[in-house]
Design an enzyme around this catalytic site. Structure first.
Site, PDB file in Angstrom:
ATOM      1  N   ASP A   1     145.597  73.015 -25.342  1.00  0.00           N
ATOM      2  CA  ASP A   1     144.443  73.387 -26.173  1.00  0.00           C
ATOM      3  C   ASP A   1     143.552  74.408 -25.464  1.00  0.00           C
ATOM      4  O   ASP A   1     143.480  74.441 -24.242  1.00  0.00           O
ATOM      5  CB  ASP A   1     143.646  72.116 -26.517  1.00  0.00           C
ATOM      6  CG  ASP A   1     142.706  72.332 -27.703  1.00  0.00           C
ATOM      7  OD1 ASP A   1     142.886  73.332 -28.427  1.00  0.00           O
ATOM      8  OD2 ASP A   1     141.810  71.504 -27.888  1.00  0.00           O
ATOM      9  N   GLY A   2     142.875  75.227 -26.258  1.00  0.00           N
ATOM     10  CA  GLY A   2     141.874  76.153 -25.711  1.00  0.00           C
ATOM     11  C   GLY A   2     142.258  77.621 -25.775  1.00  0.00           C
ATOM     12  O   GLY A   2     141.552  78.467 -25.223  1.00  0.00           O
ATOM     13  N   ASN A   3     143.355  77.924 -26.458  1.00  0.00           N
ATOM     14  CA  ASN A   3     143.785  79.337 -26.547  1.00  0.00           C
ATOM     15  C   ASN A   3     142.752  80.223 -27.232  1.00  0.00           C
ATOM     16  O   ASN A   3     142.495  81.353 -26.803  1.00  0.00           O
ATOM     17  CB  ASN A   3     145.097  79.454 -27.330  1.00  0.00           C
ATOM     18  CG  ASN A   3     146.240  78.746 -26.652  1.00  0.00           C
ATOM     19  OD1 ASN A   3     146.096  78.278 -25.518  1.00  0.00           O
ATOM     20  ND2 ASN A   3     147.384  78.664 -27.326  1.00  0.00           N
TER      21      ASN A   3
ATOM     22  N   SER B   1     150.301  71.540 -34.877  1.00  0.00           N
ATOM     23  CA  SER B   1     150.143  70.258 -35.570  1.00  0.00           C
ATOM     24  C   SER B   1     150.235  70.451 -37.083  1.00  0.00           C
ATOM     25  O   SER B   1     150.085  71.571 -37.592  1.00  0.00           O
ATOM     26  CB  SER B   1     148.787  69.632 -35.216  1.00  0.00           C
ATOM     27  OG  SER B   1     147.740  70.332 -35.863  1.00  0.00           O
TER      28      SER B   1
ATOM     29  N   GLU C   1     148.069  69.620 -39.072  1.00  0.00           N
ATOM     30  CA  GLU C   1     146.740  70.098 -39.487  1.00  0.00           C
ATOM     31  C   GLU C   1     146.551  71.595 -39.203  1.00  0.00           C
ATOM     32  O   GLU C   1     145.727  72.245 -39.859  1.00  0.00           O
ATOM     33  CB  GLU C   1     145.646  69.295 -38.773  1.00  0.00           C
ATOM     34  CG  GLU C   1     145.489  67.865 -39.266  1.00  0.00           C
ATOM     35  CD  GLU C   1     146.573  66.908 -38.785  1.00  0.00           C
ATOM     36  OE1 GLU C   1     147.228  67.222 -37.760  1.00  0.00           O
ATOM     37  OE2 GLU C   1     146.779  65.865 -39.419  1.00  0.00           O
ATOM     38  N   ASN C   2     147.306  72.120 -38.252  1.00  0.00           N
ATOM     39  CA  ASN C   2     147.163  73.551 -37.926  1.00  0.00           C
ATOM     40  C   ASN C   2     147.591  74.472 -39.077  1.00  0.00           C
ATOM     41  O   ASN C   2     147.240  75.648 -39.100  1.00  0.00           O
ATOM     42  CB  ASN C   2     147.929  73.923 -36.643  1.00  0.00           C
ATOM     43  CG  ASN C   2     147.321  73.374 -35.372  1.00  0.00           C
ATOM     44  OD1 ASN C   2     148.025  73.079 -34.406  1.00  0.00           O
ATOM     45  ND2 ASN C   2     146.000  73.220 -35.346  1.00  0.00           N
TER      46      ASN C   2
ATOM     47  N   ARG D   1     145.512  66.724 -21.626  1.00  0.00           N
ATOM     48  CA  ARG D   1     144.939  67.632 -22.617  1.00  0.00           C
ATOM     49  C   ARG D   1     144.041  68.632 -21.899  1.00  0.00           C
ATOM     50  O   ARG D   1     143.180  68.241 -21.103  1.00  0.00           O
ATOM     51  CB  ARG D   1     144.128  66.898 -23.682  1.00  0.00           C
ATOM     52  CG  ARG D   1     143.582  67.886 -24.725  1.00  0.00           C
ATOM     53  CD  ARG D   1     142.979  67.224 -25.940  1.00  0.00           C
ATOM     54  NE  ARG D   1     142.697  68.256 -26.964  1.00  0.00           N
ATOM     55  CZ  ARG D   1     142.660  68.049 -28.260  1.00  0.00           C
ATOM     56  NH1 ARG D   1     142.903  66.855 -28.730  1.00  0.00           N
ATOM     57  NH2 ARG D   1     142.397  69.036 -29.109  1.00  0.00           N
TER      58      ARG D   1
END
Ligand code: IPE
Ligand code: IPE
Ligand code: MG
Length: 247
Positions: free
Chosen positions: A21-23, A66, A68-69, A189
């Site tokens: 995460d964090g891109n 995901s 959701e993405n 994460r």
């Protein structure tokens, strides 16, 4: 003593799962579009896969996209899928060179056709590799996976190949997309978010969770080693008392 040398090889996790995460925030910090962050995240994927193989970690699962993405702006979704196709096609040779097997979990049929085919081809080409297995979670969510498992089990009951009284934890485990893969002992994460975001809800039941503020495109082998060292200092009690573990 280097960080790598501080790792106890006899207490190595067999399976490490990562929420990359964090891109987007990384790209913003660099004054660029979000996709620039995703592109730079590919280097971290390479680093972590290589580090896992070198150390002897047998499975590494990366949450890449995901369910959701899909709700992100269409331009980002398309760019991510293109990046995926491109990366898989150029990395397959390296995976083979390093004896790494590729697998994928998730609602793969929902991926664009070229992406799906590229993925299946890479899985086929690397299927005999034995050093480490890299599992990509794509169009994945744990609720999707659990719902799918329930459907499969219900069908077996309907056609009388399974009886309700015989359902146990193994029945569920064996109908998940991770069937045959050991549960992750460690989940990492990046980006400072402290949540699971619909990742491996069943499989993470007893995993050690490790959170780092590093954004994914900045995550390097040393960060991976640090997470493993942290994990190795924890006491995994599985509901028992500390005293029981010693005796
Ligand atoms: C993770 O980075 C990659 C994917 C979810 C595909 P993000 O794109 O979520 O980056 P942030 O969280 O917005 O910084
Ligand atoms: C989780 O990251 C999914 C992946 C890393 C692929 P998100 O950035 O989508 O998660 P939330 O929205 O912050 O929970
Ligand atoms: Mg995010």
């Amino acid at each position: 003593m280097s960080l790598k040398e501080k790792i106890n090889p006899s207490k190595l996790p067999q399976h490490i799962a990562i929420i990359m995460d964090g891109n987007g925030r990384w790209a913003k910090q660099h004054g660029a579009e979000r996709i620039y962050g995703h592109e730079n995240g590919v280097k971290s994927v390479r680093e972590v896969t290589e580090a896992a193989a070198e150390l002897g970690v047998k499975y590494i699962t990366l949450y890449a996209f995901s369910t959701e993405n899909w709700n992100r702006p269409q331009a980002e979704v398309i760019a991510l899928m293109q990046l995926l196709v491109h990366t898989i096609s150029i990395e397959t040779a390296t995976l083979n060179k390093n004896n790494i097997r590729l697998l994928a979990i998730g609602d793969l049929k929902s991926l664009p056709q070229d992406c799906y085919h590229e993925l299946q081809e890479a899985i086929e080409k690397t299927k005999n590799n034995t050093r480490t297995t890299l599992v990509l979670a794509l169009s994945y969510s744990a609720r999707w996976e659990l719902t799918d498992a329930v459907k499969q089990i219900a069908e077996k009951i309907e056609n009388k190949t399974l009886s309700a009284k015989d359902i146990n934890e193994n029945t569920i485990t064996s109908h998940l997309s991770t069937a045959g893969i050991p549960e992750p002992e460690l989940m990492i994460r990046t980006s400072g978010e402290h949540r699971i975001s619909n990742f491996l809800l069943w499989q993470l039941a007893y995993s050690e969770l490790y959170f780092t503020d590093k954004l994914w495109p900045d995550f390097r082998k040393e960060d991976f080693y640090e997470a493993i060292i942290d994990y190795q200092h924890r006491e995994r009690r599985f509901g028992k008392t500390s005293e029981q573990l010693i005796s």
